[in-house]
Enzyme design. Structure first.
Site, PDB file in Angstrom:
ATOM      1  N   GLY A 133       1.015  -1.176   0.012  1.00  0.00           N
ATOM      2  CA  GLY A 133      -0.136   0.025  -0.002  1.00  0.00           C
ATOM      3  C   GLY A 133       0.939   1.060  -0.090  1.00  0.00           C
ATOM      4  O   GLY A 133       2.247   1.140   0.072  1.00  0.00           O
ATOM      5  N   SER A 157       2.769  -0.474   8.468  1.00  0.00           N
ATOM      6  CA  SER A 157       3.633  -0.743   9.812  1.00  0.00           C
ATOM      7  C   SER A 157       2.552  -0.921  10.955  1.00  0.00           C
ATOM      8  O   SER A 157       3.077  -1.456  11.768  1.00  0.00           O
ATOM      9  CB  SER A 157       4.509   0.460  10.034  1.00  0.00           C
ATOM     10  OG  SER A 157       5.310   0.677   8.710  1.00  0.00           O
ATOM     11  N   SER A 195       6.003  -1.809  -1.871  1.00  0.00           N
ATOM     12  CA  SER A 195       5.976  -2.779  -3.305  1.00  0.00           C
ATOM     13  C   SER A 195       5.000  -2.206  -4.078  1.00  0.00           C
ATOM     14  O   SER A 195       3.892  -2.943  -4.285  1.00  0.00           O
ATOM     15  CB  SER A 195       5.798  -4.336  -2.497  1.00  0.00           C
ATOM     16  OG  SER A 195       4.799  -4.360  -1.753  1.00  0.00           O
TER      17      SER A 195
HETATM   18  P1  ADP Z   1       2.889   2.958   6.386  1.00  0.00           P
HETATM   19  O1  ADP Z   1       3.739   1.841   7.179  1.00  0.00           O
HETATM   20  O2  ADP Z   1       2.011   2.109   5.386  1.00  0.00           O
HETATM   21  O3  ADP Z   1       3.746   4.009   5.842  1.00  0.00           O
HETATM   22  P2  ADP Z   1       2.226   3.759   8.976  1.00  0.00           P
HETATM   23  O4  ADP Z   1       1.674   2.470   9.756  1.00  0.00           O
HETATM   24  O5  ADP Z   1       3.430   4.520   9.621  1.00  0.00           O
HETATM   25  O6  ADP Z   1       2.217   3.592   7.448  1.00  0.00           O
HETATM   26  O7  ADP Z   1       1.013   4.880   9.107  1.00  0.00           O
HETATM   27  C1  ADP Z   1       0.973   6.041   8.784  1.00  0.00           C
HETATM   28  C2  ADP Z   1       0.319   6.976   9.909  1.00  0.00           C
HETATM   29  O8  ADP Z   1      -1.200   6.761   9.480  1.00  0.00           O
HETATM   30  C3  ADP Z   1       0.729   6.764  11.277  1.00  0.00           C
HETATM   31  O9  ADP Z   1       0.774   8.047  11.791  1.00  0.00           O
HETATM   32  C4  ADP Z   1      -0.597   6.033  11.799  1.00  0.00           C
HETATM   33  O10 ADP Z   1      -0.733   6.346  13.297  1.00  0.00           O
HETATM   34  C5  ADP Z   1      -1.719   6.482  10.764  1.00  0.00           C
HETATM   35  N1  ADP Z   1      -2.636   5.580  10.523  1.00  0.00           N
HETATM   36  C6  ADP Z   1      -2.353   4.114  10.425  1.00  0.00           C
HETATM   37  N2  ADP Z   1      -3.728   3.458  10.258  1.00  0.00           N
HETATM   38  C7  ADP Z   1      -4.686   4.517  10.473  1.00  0.00           C
HETATM   39  C8  ADP Z   1      -5.946   4.422  10.550  1.00  0.00           C
HETATM   40  N3  ADP Z   1      -6.716   3.519  10.114  1.00  0.00           N
HETATM   41  N4  ADP Z   1      -6.716   5.669  10.705  1.00  0.00           N
HETATM   42  C9  ADP Z   1      -6.110   6.830  11.004  1.00  0.00           C
HETATM   43  N5  ADP Z   1      -4.752   6.955  11.107  1.00  0.00           N
HETATM   44  C10 ADP Z   1      -3.949   5.654  10.689  1.00  0.00           C
END
Ligand code: ADP
Length: 211
Positions: free
Chosen positions: A32, A39, A107
């Site tokens: 994604g 993460s 990815s």
């Molecule tokens: P990625 O690993 O895909 O880059 P992260 O897990 O680091 O994304 O999440 C990015 C941001 O979005 C973080 O600040 C996280 O707290 C927030 N976040 C993740 N899932 C949700 C959700 N379902 N609703 C709102 N914020 C979210």
């Protein structure tokens, strides 16, 4: 490439290893946009699998891969491909060892994810079957990801400081038939994890829940 190497078959078949460890190995491949929530979901998924299902699960993510195994790689197209190729190979080793590998990398390209899938699903010499590859699409609209922007990466991409940023100046190719499709807007993380575990249970990949 080395030519004087031979494949030394394990004394254990995968089925025997699974029976002895009481666990089926597999890879859960999260894909994604940056900031889609991969993460966050991976951390909770790993924790729940260990805590509630008593299985070995381990996350492969940017922190433990980019700073170690892949620290020689940059962000050119060739290096990005090699990054994903190595992650797929390592995930497969975890899965082959009866563990659950959880990968969380953008990815963005279908051909790379399909190559990772093929690596798992095509049986290795001496085995009857391949390993399960569970592709999980963490789906958020680009506007939502850009608004979250916890690391300020989208802002830098818009300013042209980061070149070829997925979703802005480089494509994200959405999965066409992911095993699990998580629409991660206004969704609590435990609900996203529940959807993934429900799929794993529907396939009989996990031991029963502890009472
Ligand atoms: P990625 O690993 O895909 O880059 P992260 O897990 O680091 O994304 O999440 C990015 C941001 O979005 C973080 O600040 C996280 O707290 C927030 N976040 C993740 N899932 C949700 C959700 N379902 N609703 C709102 N914020 C979210």
């Amino acid at each position: 490439m080395a030519t004087n190497i031979t494949f030394h078959a394990s004394a254990l078949t995968r089925a025997e290893r699974s029976a002895l460890t009481n666990q089926k190995g597999l890879t859960i491949w999260l894909t994604g946009l940056s900031a889609s929530g991969k993460s966050t979901i991976a951390v909770e998924l790993e924790h729940q699998l260990l805590r509630e299902r008593n299985v070995h699960a381990y996350r492969l993510d940017g922190d433990n891969v980019r700073f170690g195994l892949n620290k020689d790689l940059g962000f050119s197209e060739a290096d990005r491909n090699e990054n994903i190729r190595r992650i797929a190979e390592v995930a497969k080793l975890f899965a082959d060892s009866s563990s659950i590998a959880i990968t969380s990398f953008i990815s963005p390209f279908r051909k790379d994810r399909d190559a990772a899938r093929k690596l798992h699903e095509v049986p290795t010499p001496g085995e009857d079957t391949g390993l399960p590859f569970v592709e999980v699409f963490i789906d958020v609209p680009i506007e939502v990801a850009e608004q979250r922007d916890p690391k300020g990466l989208y802002k830098k991409a818009r300013e042209g400081v980061i070149k070829e940023f997925t979703g802005i100046s480089s494509p994200y190719e959405e999965p066409e038939a992911p095993e699990v499709h998580v629409r991660n807007v206004d969704l609590p993380v435990v609900e996203a994890v529940r959807q993934i575990i429900e799929y794993l249970d529907s396939k009989g990949y996990l031991p029963p829940k502890k009472e």
